[in-house]
Design a protein around this motif. Structure first.
Motif, PDB file in Angstrom:
ATOM      1  N   ASN A  15     -12.621-109.866 -10.467  1.00 56.08           N
ATOM      2  CA  ASN A  15     -13.638-109.218  -9.616  1.00 56.08           C
ATOM      3  C   ASN A  15     -14.750-110.167  -9.176  1.00 56.08           C
ATOM      4  O   ASN A  15     -15.092-110.235  -8.000  1.00 56.08           O
ATOM      5  CB  ASN A  15     -14.267-108.044 -10.377  1.00 56.08           C
ATOM      6  CG  ASN A  15     -13.302-106.894 -10.485  1.00 56.08           C
ATOM      7  OD1 ASN A  15     -12.680-106.523  -9.498  1.00 56.08           O
ATOM      8  ND2 ASN A  15     -13.146-106.355 -11.683  1.00 56.08           N
ATOM      9  N   ILE A  41      -8.704-121.309 -10.407  1.00 54.57           N
ATOM     10  CA  ILE A  41      -7.926-121.362 -11.655  1.00 54.57           C
ATOM     11  C   ILE A  41      -7.709-119.949 -12.193  1.00 54.57           C
ATOM     12  O   ILE A  41      -8.650-119.145 -12.253  1.00 54.57           O
ATOM     13  CB  ILE A  41      -8.674-122.223 -12.702  1.00 54.57           C
ATOM     14  CG1 ILE A  41      -9.012-123.594 -12.102  1.00 54.57           C
ATOM     15  CG2 ILE A  41      -7.841-122.372 -13.981  1.00 54.57           C
ATOM     16  CD1 ILE A  41      -9.983-124.402 -12.912  1.00 54.57           C
ATOM     17  N   GLU A  42      -6.473-119.692 -12.570  1.00 50.94           N
ATOM     18  CA  GLU A  42      -6.124-118.390 -13.155  1.00 50.94           C
ATOM     19  C   GLU A  42      -5.148-118.609 -14.299  1.00 50.94           C
ATOM     20  O   GLU A  42      -4.659-119.720 -14.517  1.00 50.94           O
ATOM     21  CB  GLU A  42      -5.500-117.461 -12.086  1.00 50.94           C
ATOM     22  CG  GLU A  42      -6.479-116.471 -11.477  1.00 50.94           C
ATOM     23  CD  GLU A  42      -7.010-115.437 -12.484  1.00 50.94           C
ATOM     24  OE1 GLU A  42      -6.432-115.320 -13.579  1.00 50.94           O
ATOM     25  OE2 GLU A  42      -7.986-114.752 -12.189  1.00 50.94           O
ATOM     26  N   PRO A  91     -11.233-109.471 -21.094  1.00 54.62           N
ATOM     27  CA  PRO A  91     -12.100-108.292 -21.197  1.00 54.62           C
ATOM     28  C   PRO A  91     -11.883-107.568 -22.520  1.00 54.62           C
ATOM     29  O   PRO A  91     -10.853-107.740 -23.165  1.00 54.62           O
ATOM     30  CB  PRO A  91     -11.651-107.409 -20.026  1.00 54.62           C
ATOM     31  CG  PRO A  91     -10.257-107.838 -19.716  1.00 54.62           C
ATOM     32  CD  PRO A  91     -10.075-109.248 -20.229  1.00 54.62           C
ATOM     33  N   GLN A 112     -10.966-125.005 -22.503  1.00 52.15           N
ATOM     34  CA  GLN A 112     -11.575-125.417 -21.227  1.00 52.15           C
ATOM     35  C   GLN A 112     -12.592-126.551 -21.427  1.00 52.15           C
ATOM     36  O   GLN A 112     -12.705-127.444 -20.588  1.00 52.15           O
ATOM     37  CB  GLN A 112     -12.211-124.208 -20.542  1.00 52.15           C
ATOM     38  CG  GLN A 112     -11.134-123.201 -20.100  1.00 52.15           C
ATOM     39  CD  GLN A 112     -11.660-122.029 -19.327  1.00 52.15           C
ATOM     40  OE1 GLN A 112     -12.868-121.814 -19.241  1.00 52.15           O
ATOM     41  NE2 GLN A 112     -10.766-121.237 -18.766  1.00 52.15           N
ATOM     42  N   ASN A 131     -18.114-113.574 -20.617  1.00 55.89           N
ATOM     43  CA  ASN A 131     -18.801-113.152 -21.843  1.00 55.89           C
ATOM     44  C   ASN A 131     -17.975-113.384 -23.106  1.00 55.89           C
ATOM     45  O   ASN A 131     -16.755-113.348 -23.049  1.00 55.89           O
ATOM     46  CB  ASN A 131     -19.146-111.658 -21.729  1.00 55.89           C
ATOM     47  CG  ASN A 131     -20.418-111.470 -20.953  1.00 55.89           C
ATOM     48  OD1 ASN A 131     -21.360-112.247 -21.108  1.00 55.89           O
ATOM     49  ND2 ASN A 131     -20.455-110.447 -20.108  1.00 55.89           N
ATOM     50  N   MET A 155     -25.187-118.069 -17.858  1.00 53.56           N
ATOM     51  CA  MET A 155     -25.908-117.334 -16.810  1.00 53.56           C
ATOM     52  C   MET A 155     -26.853-116.258 -17.359  1.00 53.56           C
ATOM     53  O   MET A 155     -26.417-115.298 -17.970  1.00 53.56           O
ATOM     54  CB  MET A 155     -24.913-116.706 -15.847  1.00 53.56           C
ATOM     55  CG  MET A 155     -25.608-116.112 -14.635  1.00 53.56           C
ATOM     56  SD  MET A 155     -24.490-115.845 -13.276  1.00 53.56           S
ATOM     57  CE  MET A 155     -24.077-114.139 -13.491  1.00 53.56           C
ATOM     58  N   LEU A 158     -28.512-113.158 -13.502  1.00 53.47           N
ATOM     59  CA  LEU A 158     -28.340-111.765 -13.088  1.00 53.47           C
ATOM     60  C   LEU A 158     -29.423-110.909 -13.749  1.00 53.47           C
ATOM     61  O   LEU A 158     -30.039-110.057 -13.101  1.00 53.47           O
ATOM     62  CB  LEU A 158     -26.935-111.278 -13.453  1.00 53.47           C
ATOM     63  CG  LEU A 158     -26.585-109.838 -13.076  1.00 53.47           C
ATOM     64  CD1 LEU A 158     -26.815-109.570 -11.589  1.00 53.47           C
ATOM     65  CD2 LEU A 158     -25.143-109.523 -13.454  1.00 53.47           C
ATOM     66  N   ALA A 241     -23.136-110.215  -9.726  1.00 52.72           N
ATOM     67  CA  ALA A 241     -22.928-111.328 -10.658  1.00 52.72           C
ATOM     68  C   ALA A 241     -22.583-112.603  -9.880  1.00 52.72           C
ATOM     69  O   ALA A 241     -23.089-113.688 -10.185  1.00 52.72           O
ATOM     70  CB  ALA A 241     -21.815-110.985 -11.641  1.00 52.72           C
TER      71      ALA A 241
HETATM   72  P1  NAX Z   1     -11.990-109.497 -14.351  1.00 60.15           P
HETATM   73  O1  NAX Z   1     -11.243-109.008 -15.549  1.00 60.15           O
HETATM   74  O2  NAX Z   1     -11.947-108.735 -13.075  1.00 60.15           O
HETATM   75  O3  NAX Z   1     -11.525-110.978 -14.013  1.00 60.15           O
HETATM   76  C1  NAX Z   1     -11.359-111.964 -14.976  1.00 60.15           C
HETATM   77  C2  NAX Z   1     -10.275-112.882 -14.472  1.00 60.15           C
HETATM   78  O4  NAX Z   1     -10.207-113.985 -15.366  1.00 60.15           O
HETATM   79  C3  NAX Z   1      -8.884-112.243 -14.439  1.00 60.15           C
HETATM   80  O5  NAX Z   1      -8.320-112.399 -13.148  1.00 60.15           O
HETATM   81  C4  NAX Z   1      -8.106-113.017 -15.510  1.00 60.15           C
HETATM   82  O6  NAX Z   1      -6.743-113.184 -15.169  1.00 60.15           O
HETATM   83  C5  NAX Z   1      -8.866-114.346 -15.517  1.00 60.15           C
HETATM   84  N1  NAX Z   1      -8.739-115.117 -16.748  1.00 60.15           N
HETATM   85  C6  NAX Z   1      -8.682-114.662 -18.022  1.00 60.15           C
HETATM   86  N2  NAX Z   1      -8.533-115.687 -18.871  1.00 60.15           N
HETATM   87  C7  NAX Z   1      -8.529-116.807 -18.128  1.00 60.15           C
HETATM   88  C8  NAX Z   1      -8.386-118.178 -18.432  1.00 60.15           C
HETATM   89  N3  NAX Z   1      -8.203-118.593 -19.702  1.00 60.15           N
HETATM   90  N4  NAX Z   1      -8.412-119.065 -17.419  1.00 60.15           N
HETATM   91  C9  NAX Z   1      -8.556-118.659 -16.141  1.00 60.15           C
HETATM   92  N5  NAX Z   1      -8.679-117.365 -15.790  1.00 60.15           N
HETATM   93  C10 NAX Z   1      -8.664-116.454 -16.770  1.00 60.15           C
HETATM   94  O7  NAX Z   1     -13.485-109.705 -14.865  1.00 60.15           O
HETATM   95  P2  NAX Z   1     -14.818-109.924 -14.000  1.00 60.15           P
HETATM   96  O8  NAX Z   1     -15.407-108.603 -13.663  1.00 60.15           O
HETATM   97  O9  NAX Z   1     -14.549-110.886 -12.906  1.00 60.15           O
HETATM   98  O10 NAX Z   1     -15.768-110.573 -15.111  1.00 60.15           O
HETATM   99  C11 NAX Z   1     -15.515-111.870 -15.617  1.00 60.15           C
HETATM  100  C12 NAX Z   1     -16.398-112.170 -16.813  1.00 60.15           C
HETATM  101  O11 NAX Z   1     -17.773-112.146 -16.424  1.00 60.15           O
HETATM  102  C13 NAX Z   1     -16.285-111.130 -17.945  1.00 60.15           C
HETATM  103  O12 NAX Z   1     -16.252-111.829 -19.179  1.00 60.15           O
HETATM  104  C14 NAX Z   1     -17.582-110.351 -17.829  1.00 60.15           C
HETATM  105  O13 NAX Z   1     -17.950-109.762 -19.055  1.00 60.15           O
HETATM  106  C15 NAX Z   1     -18.523-111.454 -17.407  1.00 60.15           C
HETATM  107  N6  NAX Z   1     -19.805-111.035 -16.822  1.00 60.15           N
HETATM  108  C16 NAX Z   1     -20.874-111.835 -17.082  1.00 60.15           C
HETATM  109  C17 NAX Z   1     -22.115-111.607 -16.529  1.00 60.15           C
HETATM  110  C18 NAX Z   1     -23.256-112.517 -16.823  1.00 60.15           C
HETATM  111  O14 NAX Z   1     -24.359-112.225 -16.341  1.00 60.15           O
HETATM  112  N7  NAX Z   1     -23.093-113.596 -17.576  1.00 60.15           N
HETATM  113  C19 NAX Z   1     -22.350-110.412 -15.671  1.00 60.15           C
HETATM  114  C20 NAX Z   1     -21.115-109.853 -15.073  1.00 60.15           C
HETATM  115  C21 NAX Z   1     -19.889-109.870 -15.964  1.00 60.15           C
HETATM  116  O15 NAX Z   1     -19.894-108.735 -16.777  1.00 60.15           O
END
Ligand code: NAX
Length: 326
Positions: A15, A41-42, A91, A112, A131, A155, A158, A241
């Protein structure tokens, strides 16, 4: 012609990554004259989704995008990068304890960190968003011994932006009228959004609101804002974010305004009684790509107590993943 800058985004098909990639491609991070090469990267199960993101980026015909490098390994994805947004993380599942989440993500960020150490530019700037962001930044940095710990931050922006928006709404002013917001500590519910130093057109904003509102409404609202977004939207913050991540790295690279500071989590150095060994949210100024913690601000007992509570939580997180520190 200006050399392109290489920018990596992990979790690029998720997202936040999806929102971030297009804004960077449009020039929102480094301006309309700076070409970029996007390293997206995914993990392998998301390779198809990533391909779709690459197709859409290419369909935008962005003038600034010189190349797109999709990958499913950090060693390939981080090669020669100047900037890294570490967004991808696991997550929290339905039956998962916070402790398990911490362990799973700690493993991702140690891998990483090692890859960044091996292949990124030596002056790379890495913003950790995934997170638990502060502790993930600690793990990545400690697994990258050849990179200065100052190459890493996590970060808080936010939270900082949320705090500015809530206070501006309360005072019926615009966010640009406010200066010197601080969010101390962890990006979690223990964070401490502190308005003691905030200036509203040069005058104390703290004195313009009641103590009860500050303690009982403002602080919990900022601490719980992520949960409130999930409740309203049915999904966690994504565009906000991504916007905060852009603000954070833009100010890191290009500098903070002369009359203001921002909140960033950086390696604690003893400032404000927070001992080294954790990444802690501080008020910082950025100049020439370097971050410095704003020194000498006064903190009353109310503030100290909250700052210590967030520090305690970060030390507990550290203890839980100690074996993965490099
Ligand atoms: P999503 O679950 O939509 O996207 C995460 C993506 O990361 C997925 O596409 C997954 O396939 C990929 N992924 C997982 N492990 C990976 C790896 N080892 N290498 C590369 N890609 C990998 O989550 P999203 O809503 O985009 O949130 C991402 C992260 O941001 C979460 O941990 C979330 O908790 C954190 N947040 C942090 C915030 C902050 O202020 N620091 C605020 C927003 C958000 O909650």
């Amino acid at each position: 012609m200006t050399q392109p800058i290489r920018i990596a985004i992990t979790g690029a098909a998720g997202n936040i990554g999806y929102a971030l990639a297009f804004r960077i491609a449009a020039g929102d991070l480094l301006g309309s004259q700076q070409p970029v090469i996007l390293h997206l990267i995914e993990i392998p199960p998301a390779a198809n989704a990533l391909e779709g993101v690459v197709m859409e980026l290419s369909d935008c015909a962005f003038p600034l995008v010189r190349n797109i490098v999709p990958s499913t390994t950090p060693e390939e994805g981080f090669r020669d990068i100047d900037i890294g947004f570490l967004v991808g993380a696991k997550p929290r599942g339905p039956d998962m304890e916070r402790k398990d989440l911490l362990q799973d993500n700690a493993r991702i960020f140690s891998v990483q960190g090692k890859a960044l150490n091996a292949v990124a530019k030596r002056d790379v700037r890495v913003l950790v968003v995934g997170n638990p962001a502060n502790t993930n930044a600690l793990i990545a940095s400690s697994n990258a011994p050849d990179l200065d710990p100052g190459c890493f931050s996590s970060m808080m922006r936010l939270d900082h932006n949320r705090a500015l928006a809530q206070l501006a709404a309360k005072l019926d002013v615009h966010v640009t009228d406010l200066r010197q917001m601080i969010v101390w500590g962890n990006h979690s519910a223990t964070q401490f959004p502190d308005i003691a130093q905030v200036l509203l057109r040069g005058r104390s904003a703290r004195e313009a609101v009641s103590w009860d509102w500050y303690r009982d409404q403002f602080i919990p609202t900022i601490q719980q804002r992520g949960a409130a977004i999930i409740k309203a939207r049915g999904a966690s913050s994504a565009a906000s974010a991504a916007s905060a991540a852009i603000d954070a790295v833009r100010d890191w690279v290009r500098g903070t305004p002369a009359d203001d500071w921002v909140s960033m989590a950086v390696p604690a150095d003893g400032s404000y009684g927070i001992e080294p060994g954790i990444f802690y949210g501080y008020p910082v100024k950025c100049r020439g790509g370097k971050v410095s913690i704003v020194p000498g601000l006064s903190c009353d007992d109310f503030a100290r107590e909250r700052m210590r509570a967030s520090e305690r939580e970060l030390r507990e997180e550290r203890t839980a993943i100690e074996q993965l520190l490099g």
